[in-house]
Design an enzyme around this catalytic site. Structure first.
Site, PDB file in Angstrom:
ATOM      1  N   GLY A 225       0.959  -8.957  10.758  1.00  0.00           N
ATOM      2  CA  GLY A 225       1.652  -9.898  12.474  1.00  0.00           C
ATOM      3  C   GLY A 225       2.441  -8.697  12.708  1.00  0.00           C
ATOM      4  O   GLY A 225       2.930  -8.184  14.477  1.00  0.00           O
TER       5      GLY A 225
ATOM      6  N   GLU B 299       0.791  -5.584  14.226  1.00  0.00           N
ATOM      7  CA  GLU B 299      -0.228  -6.037  15.344  1.00  0.00           C
ATOM      8  C   GLU B 299       1.522  -6.760  16.623  1.00  0.00           C
ATOM      9  O   GLU B 299       0.683  -6.138  17.704  1.00  0.00           O
ATOM     10  CB  GLU B 299      -0.443  -7.655  15.423  1.00  0.00           C
TER      11      GLU B 299
ATOM     12  N   GLU C 104      -3.488  -8.225   5.404  1.00  0.00           N
ATOM     13  CA  GLU C 104      -4.246  -9.443   5.618  1.00  0.00           C
ATOM     14  C   GLU C 104      -5.502  -9.497   4.390  1.00  0.00           C
ATOM     15  O   GLU C 104      -5.528 -10.632   3.630  1.00  0.00           O
ATOM     16  CB  GLU C 104      -4.617  -9.486   6.758  1.00  0.00           C
TER      17      GLU C 104
HETATM   18  N1  CAA Z   1       5.969 -13.375   4.393  1.00  0.00           N
HETATM   19  C1  CAA Z   1       6.598 -13.732   3.500  1.00  0.00           C
HETATM   20  N2  CAA Z   1       8.080 -13.688   3.193  1.00  0.00           N
HETATM   21  C2  CAA Z   1       8.023 -12.109   2.904  1.00  0.00           C
HETATM   22  C3  CAA Z   1       6.829 -11.338   3.616  1.00  0.00           C
HETATM   23  C4  CAA Z   1       5.881 -11.485   4.486  1.00  0.00           C
HETATM   24  N3  CAA Z   1       4.317 -11.357   4.977  1.00  0.00           N
HETATM   25  N4  CAA Z   1       6.925  -9.974   4.008  1.00  0.00           N
HETATM   26  C5  CAA Z   1       7.839  -9.739   2.073  1.00  0.00           C
HETATM   27  N5  CAA Z   1       8.272 -11.623   2.476  1.00  0.00           N
HETATM   28  C6  CAA Z   1       9.235 -10.929   1.021  1.00  0.00           C
HETATM   29  C7  CAA Z   1       9.116 -11.053  -0.457  1.00  0.00           C
HETATM   30  O1  CAA Z   1       8.745 -12.807  -0.822  1.00  0.00           O
HETATM   31  C8  CAA Z   1      10.416 -11.236  -0.843  1.00  0.00           C
HETATM   32  O2  CAA Z   1      11.313 -12.304  -1.038  1.00  0.00           O
HETATM   33  P1  CAA Z   1      11.701 -13.149  -2.645  1.00  0.00           P
HETATM   34  O3  CAA Z   1      12.780 -12.072  -2.577  1.00  0.00           O
HETATM   35  O4  CAA Z   1      12.160 -14.281  -1.993  1.00  0.00           O
HETATM   36  O5  CAA Z   1      10.813 -12.570  -3.161  1.00  0.00           O
HETATM   37  C9  CAA Z   1      10.858 -10.339   0.405  1.00  0.00           C
HETATM   38  O6  CAA Z   1      10.425  -9.849   1.080  1.00  0.00           O
HETATM   39  C10 CAA Z   1      11.118  -8.750  -0.080  1.00  0.00           C
HETATM   40  O7  CAA Z   1      10.060  -8.168  -0.582  1.00  0.00           O
HETATM   41  P2  CAA Z   1       9.119  -7.567  -1.884  1.00  0.00           P
HETATM   42  O8  CAA Z   1      10.006  -7.928  -3.102  1.00  0.00           O
HETATM   43  O9  CAA Z   1       7.567  -8.210  -1.652  1.00  0.00           O
HETATM   44  O10 CAA Z   1       9.642  -6.382  -1.196  1.00  0.00           O
HETATM   45  P3  CAA Z   1       8.713  -4.424  -1.727  1.00  0.00           P
HETATM   46  O11 CAA Z   1       9.393  -3.746  -1.636  1.00  0.00           O
HETATM   47  O12 CAA Z   1       8.371  -4.812  -3.189  1.00  0.00           O
HETATM   48  O13 CAA Z   1       6.947  -5.048  -1.036  1.00  0.00           O
HETATM   49  C11 CAA Z   1       5.615  -5.005   0.978  1.00  0.00           C
HETATM   50  C12 CAA Z   1       7.204  -5.302   0.058  1.00  0.00           C
HETATM   51  C13 CAA Z   1       4.373  -4.214   0.573  1.00  0.00           C
HETATM   52  C14 CAA Z   1       5.764  -5.825   1.854  1.00  0.00           C
HETATM   53  C15 CAA Z   1       5.246  -6.756   0.264  1.00  0.00           C
HETATM   54  O14 CAA Z   1       6.588  -7.533   0.308  1.00  0.00           O
HETATM   55  C16 CAA Z   1       4.499  -7.232   0.924  1.00  0.00           C
HETATM   56  O15 CAA Z   1       3.164  -6.948   0.416  1.00  0.00           O
HETATM   57  N6  CAA Z   1       4.106  -8.482   1.988  1.00  0.00           N
HETATM   58  C17 CAA Z   1       3.145  -8.869   2.461  1.00  0.00           C
HETATM   59  C18 CAA Z   1       3.286  -8.236   3.900  1.00  0.00           C
HETATM   60  C19 CAA Z   1       1.520  -8.914   3.838  1.00  0.00           C
HETATM   61  O16 CAA Z   1       0.326  -9.218   3.727  1.00  0.00           O
HETATM   62  N7  CAA Z   1       1.767  -9.102   5.314  1.00  0.00           N
HETATM   63  C20 CAA Z   1       0.470  -9.846   6.073  1.00  0.00           C
HETATM   64  C21 CAA Z   1       0.821 -11.104   6.541  1.00  0.00           C
HETATM   65  S1  CAA Z   1      -0.577 -12.175   7.398  1.00  0.00           S
HETATM   66  C22 CAA Z   1      -1.109 -12.179   8.539  1.00  0.00           C
HETATM   67  O17 CAA Z   1       0.437 -11.119   9.204  1.00  0.00           O
HETATM   68  C23 CAA Z   1      -1.550 -12.843   9.594  1.00  0.00           C
HETATM   69  C24 CAA Z   1      -1.367 -12.222  11.155  1.00  0.00           C
HETATM   70  O18 CAA Z   1      -2.318 -11.105  11.531  1.00  0.00           O
HETATM   71  C25 CAA Z   1      -0.553 -12.333  11.767  1.00  0.00           C
END
Ligand code: CAA
Length: 257
Positions: A108, A111, A131
Site C-alpha cells: 500500500g 500504491e 503482497e
Molecule cells: N504492517 C504492520 N506492521 C508492519 C508492517 C506492515 N505492513 N511492516 C512493518 N511492520 C512492523 C513490523 O512488524 C515491526 O514491528 P515490531 O517491531 O513490533 O515487530 C516494525 O514494523 C519494523 O519492521 P521489521 O522489524 O520487519 O523491519 P525490517 O527492517 O527487518 O524489515 C520490511 C522491513 C522488509 C519492510 C518488513 O517489515 C516487511 O516485510 N514488512 C511488510 C511489508 C509488506 O508485506 N507490505 C504489504 C502489506 S499488504 C498491502 O499493502 C495490501 C494492499 O495492497 C493495500
C-alpha cells in the site's frame, strides 16, 4: 480533527502531510488512512493550499497496509469495511499531490506513492508490491497503476515475485519522477510544490485532471476533454494576467479566478 498517526502543516501555499508511525514503518492502518484522507480533503478545500506533499517519518514512506490489522479479517469483513473508499477519495483530490518517498514504499505504500501525481524519491528508497508473500495480492491499485507506469512485463515481475526495486531502477523504469540524496528529498519535493503553487490554480487543477484522463479514456475522448479544459481557461482572469505579464515582460500574479 486532532491527528494521532499523521502530522500536517502548511507553508507558502504548500501542505506537508507526514505519515507518522515510524515504529511500524508507517503501516497504513484504518486510522492513518482516515486521517490522511481528512487532511488531504481539508487542504483540497482550502484555496490557500496549492500543492500537497506526502512523506513518511523515519526509514519508511510506508511499508503497506497494516498486516496486524488485516490478520483476522474475513473476506466479508474486508468487503464491508469499505477500506478502499479512502483510496478513492484521495484519487479525487484536485490539488496536485507530490510523494516525497524517503524510504521503503511497499505494498500500500507503493500504491499510495502511485496515487500521487509526482514521485520524488530518496536514493535509498525502495519500491515493491510484496503482497504475494502474504498469500494475497495488491488491492489499492498496484496491479493497475504499476502496469500503466512500467509496463506489463516489469509489473508482472514485481507483483509475482514480490521483490522490491531500488529507487534508481524505479526511475529508469518510469515509476519515479526524480531521485535525489536522502537528506534533500523533502526539500526537493517542497521546492517543486512551491513552484506549482505559484502557477495559475485553475489551470493547474484542470491540467492535472486532463493528464489523469489519459489513464481512463481512449485518445479521442482524452483529446476532446483536454480541448474543453483549454477553452475553459480562456474564461479565467488568470489567463488574461498570464498573457499580459508575458507581453509586458513581468512576473504574473495569479489569483485563482
Ligand atoms: N504492517 C504492520 N506492521 C508492519 C508492517 C506492515 N505492513 N511492516 C512493518 N511492520 C512492523 C513490523 O512488524 C515491526 O514491528 P515490531 O517491531 O513490533 O515487530 C516494525 O514494523 C519494523 O519492521 P521489521 O522489524 O520487519 O523491519 P525490517 O527492517 O527487518 O524489515 C520490511 C522491513 C522488509 C519492510 C518488513 O517489515 C516487511 O516485510 N514488512 C511488510 C511489508 C509488506 O508485506 N507490505 C504489504 C502489506 S499488504 C498491502 O499493502 C495490501 C494492499 O495492497 C493495500
Amino acid at each position: 480533527m486532532a491527528y494521532q498517526n499523521i502530522t500536517a502543516a502548511t507553508e507558502d501555499g504548500v501542505a506537508v502531510v507526514t505519515l507518522n508511525r515510524p515504529d511500524v514503518l508507517n503501516a497504513l492502518n484504518q486510522t492513518t488512512m482516515n486521517e490522511l484522507v481528512d487532511a488531504c480533503e481539508g487542504f483540497d478545500r482550502d484555496e490557500a493550499v496549492r500543492c500537497i506533499v506526502i512523506t513518511g517519518a523515519g526509514r519508511a514512506f510506508a511499508a503497506g497496509a497494516d498486516i496486524k490489522e488485516m490478520a483476522g479479517a474475513s473476506a466479508p469483513q474486508m468487503l464491508a469495511g469499505y477500506r478502499f473508499q479512502q483510496w478513492e477519495r484521495i484519487r479525487k483530490i484536485t490539488t496536485p499531490i507530490i510523494a516525497a518517498v524517503n524510504g521503503l514504499a511497499l505494498g500500500g505504500g507503493c500504491e499510495l506513492a502511485m496515487l500521487c501525481d509526482i514521485i520524488v524519491a530518496s536514493e535509498t528508497a525502495q519500491f515493491g508490491q510484496p503482497e504475494i508473500n502474504l498469500g494475497i495480492m495488491p488491492g489499492a491499485g498496484g496491479t493497475q497503476r504499476l502496469t500503466r507506469a512500467i509496463g506489463k512485463y516489469r509489473a508482472m515481475e514485481m507483483v509475482l515475485t514480490g521483490r522490491p526495486i531500488p529507487a534508481r531502477q524505479a526511475e529508469a523504469w518510469g515509476l519515479v519522477t526524480k531521485v535525489v540524496p536522502p537528506e534533500v528529498v523533502l526539500d526537493e519535493a517542497k521546492g517543486m510544490a512551491r513552484e506549482i503553487a505559484g502557477k495559475a490554480p485553475v489551470a493547474v487543477r484542470l491540467a492535472k485532471e486532463s493528464v489523469l484522463k489519459a489513464f481512463d479514456t481512449h485518445l479521442e475522448g482524452g483529446l476532446d476533454f483536454e480541448r474543453k479544459c483549454f477553452y475553459l481557461l480562456f474564461a479565467t482572469e488568470d489567463r488574461a494576467e498570464g498573457i499580459s505579464a508575458f507581453l509586458e515582460k513581468r512576473k504574473a500574479i495569479f489569483k485563482g479566478r
